[in-house]
Enzyme design. Structure first.
Site, PDB file in Angstrom:
ATOM      1  N   LYS A 195      36.554  15.509  27.275  1.00 35.14           N
ATOM      2  CA  LYS A 195      36.040  14.152  27.065  1.00 35.14           C
ATOM      3  C   LYS A 195      35.560  13.534  28.373  1.00 35.14           C
ATOM      4  O   LYS A 195      36.138  13.776  29.429  1.00 35.14           O
ATOM      5  CB  LYS A 195      37.147  13.271  26.475  1.00 35.14           C
ATOM      6  CG  LYS A 195      37.681  13.758  25.139  1.00 35.14           C
ATOM      7  CD  LYS A 195      36.664  13.645  24.022  1.00 35.14           C
ATOM      8  CE  LYS A 195      36.609  12.256  23.436  1.00 35.14           C
ATOM      9  NZ  LYS A 195      37.674  11.947  22.491  1.00 35.14           N
ATOM     10  N   GLU A 220       0.839  -1.196   0.000  1.00 35.41           N
ATOM     11  CA  GLU A 220       0.000   0.000   0.000  1.00 35.41           C
ATOM     12  C   GLU A 220       0.878   1.252   0.000  1.00 35.41           C
ATOM     13  O   GLU A 220       0.626   2.233  -0.713  1.00 35.41           O
ATOM     14  CB  GLU A 220      -0.922  -0.001   1.232  1.00 35.41           C
ATOM     15  CG  GLU A 220      -1.975   1.078   1.177  1.00 35.41           C
ATOM     16  CD  GLU A 220      -3.109   0.812   2.164  1.00 35.41           C
ATOM     17  OE1 GLU A 220      -3.927   1.709   2.359  1.00 35.41           O
ATOM     18  OE2 GLU A 220      -3.156  -0.296   2.737  1.00 35.41           O
ATOM     19  N   LYS A 242      28.904  16.754  23.144  1.00 35.29           N
ATOM     20  CA  LYS A 242      29.656  16.244  21.998  1.00 35.29           C
ATOM     21  C   LYS A 242      29.031  14.917  21.580  1.00 35.29           C
ATOM     22  O   LYS A 242      29.226  13.885  22.225  1.00 35.29           O
ATOM     23  CB  LYS A 242      31.133  16.060  22.366  1.00 35.29           C
ATOM     24  CG  LYS A 242      31.985  15.612  21.199  1.00 35.29           C
ATOM     25  CD  LYS A 242      33.464  15.741  21.519  1.00 35.29           C
ATOM     26  CE  LYS A 242      34.332  15.414  20.321  1.00 35.29           C
ATOM     27  NZ  LYS A 242      34.218  14.006  19.901  1.00 35.29           N
TER      28      LYS A 242
END
Ligand code: D41
Length: 671
Positions: free
Chosen positions: A314, A34, A114
C-alpha cells in the site's frame, strides 16, 4: 430502397460517436432529442429485423427498466482478498515465504497498479456479456449487469476468436480523475453534493438501480484476474499470458503491468509508480505483486480467503479521518481572512497533519462543518491538506456551529466582502499587525528577497518590540539589537545580518514580487520587470500600459496602481532603495533577446503609443534605451517633430527608423 443493414450500421456508428462525445468528453455535438430520435430509429429497425440485432448494439447499453433491488449472485469461485505489505521489509518477507514454500531461488512476479475502485466480476458466455456482479463478501455479491453494460470500455461482445464458452473476468470499476473532476464540477454547479473521491464516485455510480444514471457517470473497467472458465481452447499457464489474451478479446487490462525476475525489481517498480502516482489518470492506492506462474500459484494456495501468491504494497493513505477541534481565522498579507482547521494530528499522505485550510466561508458552508465533527482529511502529493468531507453520522451532540468573525481577529477592523468575491478581507493594510507580519514574512521568503533566518517567531518579536514596522526597517537592524532577542545568539544575529546584507543585491523581478502586491505572483512580477526594465516606469505606469504586459488584466493592473498610489508604500520603497537594495540594470543580465547589446533612442512624438511605453517595450526586448544619441547608438526611432537628436543621428550616420518601421519590427520580434 435503403438496405436496413446499411441503415443500422450507419446509425450505430453515429450513436457510438455521439455517446462518446456526450458521456466521455462532455461535449455533445447534437441535441438530446436528435440523439434520442436516432436511438429510437435503431431500436425500431432492430425490432423489425431481429436478425440485425447484435448484442453489442448501442441499444443494448441503455434502456433497461430500473430495478426494484439487486439480485444476489453467488460467485462460482470465491473472490479472494489481498494481503497487505506496508513496508519494503514486509515485501521481502513475502518473497522469502514464497521462495521457501516453493524451494526456489527466484520467482517471477507481475507488478501492477492497485486501482482504487470497486471489484467486480463479469461473465461472457459464448462471447456475449451476460452477467456482472459486485464482489460483496467474496462469496455472494449483487447483480449489476445493466450498470456494467453501460460502461463504454466494457465490451458487450468479445472480439477475436477462440474465447471460452464461459469466461468470468474479475477487475476493478473505477472513475478516472478527469471524469471525477468534471462530474463534481457539474454537481457543484447544479447545487447537488459532490463525491469525496473517485472511489466513492465509482461505488455510488454502480449502486444505482437505474442504469441510465450509471450511464452518465464516467466509469472505466480494468481486468486483474480470471474467475471461473469453461471450454477454453487451451489452458492458461500464467497471469501475464491471461492479461495478454484478455486484451486481445477487447477487455481492458492495465497498460502498466510488468513482469520482473526478482523481488528487488518489485520494490523499484513500487518506487517508480509512487513517484508517478500524481500524474496517472486514475487513483491508485498501492501496487499488487503476483506470482506469475499458475502452477506455482496453485502450489502456494491460499489462507483465510487471501492467496499466498499475491500481496498489495500500500501507498501511504491519502485520506484519514480525524476530529476538527476548532477553526482559527488567519489574516494574510493582503488582508484576506482564511479559516484554518485545527485537527487532532493524523498521519496522512506520508506526513502528520494537524492543520488544514478551509479556504473561505463558502467552503465551511458547503461542507456543513461544525466544531467537533469527524472529518476526512485528504493530502495528495505535495498539495496542502484539505478537508474533503464531514462524517455526518459521527457528529457529537455538543458540536458547535462555526461562526465567521465580523471583525479582523488581529486589529478588529470590520471585515469587508467585495461583490462576487468569496473572501472576507481586513482593509486596514499595514496598520493591521497580522498583515504587517505576513507582508514581512513574504518579503523575506526564499523566492522573494531570500533572507534566511527570519522566521515567524523573530518577526513577531521584532514587531512587538517596535524594532520593525515595515520591511524597510529590516535594513536598519544591527547585530547588537538582534543578539538581544529571545532565543537568538550572537551567531544567529551575525548570520541574519549577513543574510540581510546579501539580500541587498537582487533582481527587479524578485523585488517586485517581494513587495507583495495583490495578485502579483512570481510570474507576473517577472513579466512586469521584463516589460518595464526598471522600477521608475513601473511606478508611474498607467492602467492601460500595465495591461500591455502579458497576463495582466484590468484587475491586476488596478491592484498594481492602487499599491503604488499609497504614500506609505512609496515611502517604504524609497527607504528600501536608500537602504541599498539594487539590481543589475536590465541590459546586464540579458544576452539572448533580440535587442541584447543594442542602444536605442526614441525621439519625437509617436502616434500609436507614448514614448515611455516604446522605451519600456524596447527594454523588454533587451535594448539599452538612452535619451541622447552618440556614435554608440544602434537605432533611433524618430516620430513626427523629431529635432536635434534626429539631426545628430543623421550626421553620425546612425540608422534611423520611422514609427511605422518600429511597429513592423516589434511585430517581428514578438512573433
Ligand atoms: O487493481 C486492483 N485493485 C487489484 C485488485 C488488482 N490489480 N489485483 C487484484 N488481485 C486480486 C487477486 C490476487 C485476489 C486475484 C485485486 C484483488 N484481488 C482484489 N480487489 C479487491 C479485493 C481483492
Amino acid at each position: 430502397m435503403s438496405d436496413p443493414r446499411v441503415l443500422v450500421q450507419a446509425l450505430r456508428e453515429r450513436l457510438s460517436r455521439w455517446s462518446a462525445e456526450y458521456y466521455q468528453d462532455d461535449s455533445p455535438s447534437v441535441s438530446d432529442s436528435e440523439f434520442d430520435r436516432a436511438l429510437l430509429e435503431l431500436r425500431q429497425l432492430e425490432s423489425d429485423h431481429p436478425e440485425l440485432l447484435t448484442p453489442d448494439s448501442p441499444t443494448q447499453r441503455v434502456g433497461a427498466a430500473p430495478l426494484a433491488g439487486f439480485e444476489p449472485v453467488t460467485h462460482r469461485v470465491p473472490m479472494l482478498s489481498l494481503d497487505n505489505a506496508f513496508s519494503a521489509d514486509d515485501l521481502l518477507d513475502f518473497d522469502r515465504r514464497v521462495r521457501e514454500r516453493l524451494a526456489l531461488a527466484a520467482v517471477q512476479y507481475v507488478c501492477e497498479p492497485k486501482l482504487d475502485g470497486i471489484a467486480v466480476s463479469i461473465v461472457w458466455e459464448k462471447g456475449q456479456l451476460v452477467l456482472a456482479a459486485t464482489r460483496g463478501d467474496g462469496q455472494t455479491g449483487e447483480g449489476i449487469t445493466q450498470n456494467v453494460k453501460s460502461i463504454d470500455c466494457v465490451p458487450l461482445a468479445l472480439s477475436g476468436t477462440d474465447f471460452p464458452d464461459y469466461l468470468e473476468v474479475r477487475g476493478e470499476v473505477y472513475m478516472p480523475k478527469a471524469g471525477f473532476e468534471a462530474f463534481n464540477k457539474r454537481a457543484l454547479a447544479e447545487g447537488s453534493k459532490p463525491f469525496v473521491n473517485p472511489r466513492n464516485a465509482a461505488a455510488g455510480s454502480l449502486r444505482q438501480l437505474d442504469s441510465s444514471i450509471t450511464r452518465r457517470r464516467p466509469l472505466a473497467f480494468c481486468a486483474y484476474s480470471l474467475g471461473h472458465i469453461e471450454g477454453a481452447a487451451k489452458p492458461f499457464s500464467s497471469h501475464s499470458e491471461v492479461m495478454q489474451q484478455l486484451a486481445q478479446w477487447g477487455i481492458p487490462v492495465s497498460e502498466y503491468g510488468r513482469r520482473v525476475d526478482r523481488i528487488e525489481d518489485c520494490e523499484a517498480y513500487y518506487e517508480e509508480l509512487a513517484a508517478e502516482r500524481q500524474d496517472l489518470s486514475f487513483d491508485i492506492d498501492g501496487i499488487v505483486f503476483k506470482v506469475d506462474d499458475f502452477a506455482l500459484q496453485e502450489a502456494l494456495g491460499s489462507v483465510s480467503r487471501a492467496p499466498r501468491w499475491a500481496i498489495a504494497r500500500k501507498f501511504p493513505a491519502q485520506e484519514e479521518m480525524t476530529i476538527l477541534r476548532e477553526v482559527e481565522f488567519q489574516v494574510g498579507r493582503t488582508g484576506a481572512v482564511t479559516p484554518v482547521a485545527r485537527l487532532d494530528p493524523v498521519f496522512v499522505g506520508g506526513v502528520t497533519v494537524s492543520n488544514a485550510t478551509l479556504h473561505n466561508a463558502d467552503e465551511i458552508a458547503r461542507l456543513e462543518l461544525m466544531q467537533g465533527d469527524s472529518v476526512i482529511v485528504r493530502r495528495a502529493g505535495d498539495v496542502i491538506p484539505q478537508i474533503a468531507a464531514v462524517v455526518a453520522d459521527r457528529r457529537p451532540g455538543d458540536a458547535q456551529p462555526i461562526v465567521f468573525p465580523a471583525n479582523c481577529p488581529a486589529c478588529d477592523s470590520v471585515l469587508v466582502r467585495e461583490a462576487g468575491e468569496a473572501v472576507w478581507r481586513c482593509e486596514a493594510g499595514l496598520v493591521c499587525p497580522a498583515q504587517r507580519k505576513a507582508s514581512i514574512a513574504h518579503f523575506v521568503s526564499r523566492r522573494a528577497m531570500d533572507i534566511d533566518g527570519l522566521g515567524g517567531k523573530i518577526i513577531d518579536q521584532l514587531i512587538e518590540k517596535n524594532l520593525v514596522s515595515t520591511v524597510a526597517d529590516l535594513y536598519t537592524l544591527d547585530r547588537e539589537t538582534l543578539a538581544a532577542m529571545e532565543r537568538f545568539g550572537d551567531k544567529s544575529a551575525e548570520n541574519l545580518i549577513s543574510a540581510i546584507e546579501k539580500s541587498r543585491e537582487t533582481t527587479l523581478a524578485r523585488f517586485v514580487y517581494a513587495l507583495g502586491i495583490r495578485e502579483v505572483g512570481e510570474t507576473t512580477a517577472r513579466q512586469l520587470a521584463t516589460y518595464f526594465g526598471a522600477l521608475e516606469p513601473l511606478l508611474s505606469a498607467s492602467k492601460e500600459m500595465l495591461q500591455e504586459v502579458e497576463d495582466v488584466g484590468p484587475v491586476v493592473a488596478e491592484h498594481v496602481i492602487h499599491f503604488f498610489e499609497q504614500p506609505a508604500n512609496r515611502e517604504t520603497i524609497s527607504r528600501l532603495l536608500q537602504g541599498g537594495i539594487h539590481w543589475p540594470l536590465p541590459q546586464a543580465d540579458t544576452g539572448d533577446l533580440p535587442l541584447s547589446g543594442q542602444a536605442w533612442v526614441v525621439t519625437g512624438k509617436l502616434e500609436t503609443m507614448p514614448r515611455e511605453k516604446a522605451e519600456a517595450v524596447l527594454r523588454g526586448f533587451g535594448a539599452r534605451v538612452s535619451s541622447s544619441v552618440s556614435g554608440k547608438t544602434s537605432v533611433v526611432v524618430a516620430g513626427p517633430g523629431a529635432g536635434s537628436k534626429l539631426k545628430k543621428a543623421q550626421s553620425l550616420e546612425v540608422s534611423v527608423i520611422s514609427e511605422e518601421e518600429f511597429l513592423a519590427r516589434l511585430a517581428a520580434w514578438r512573433a
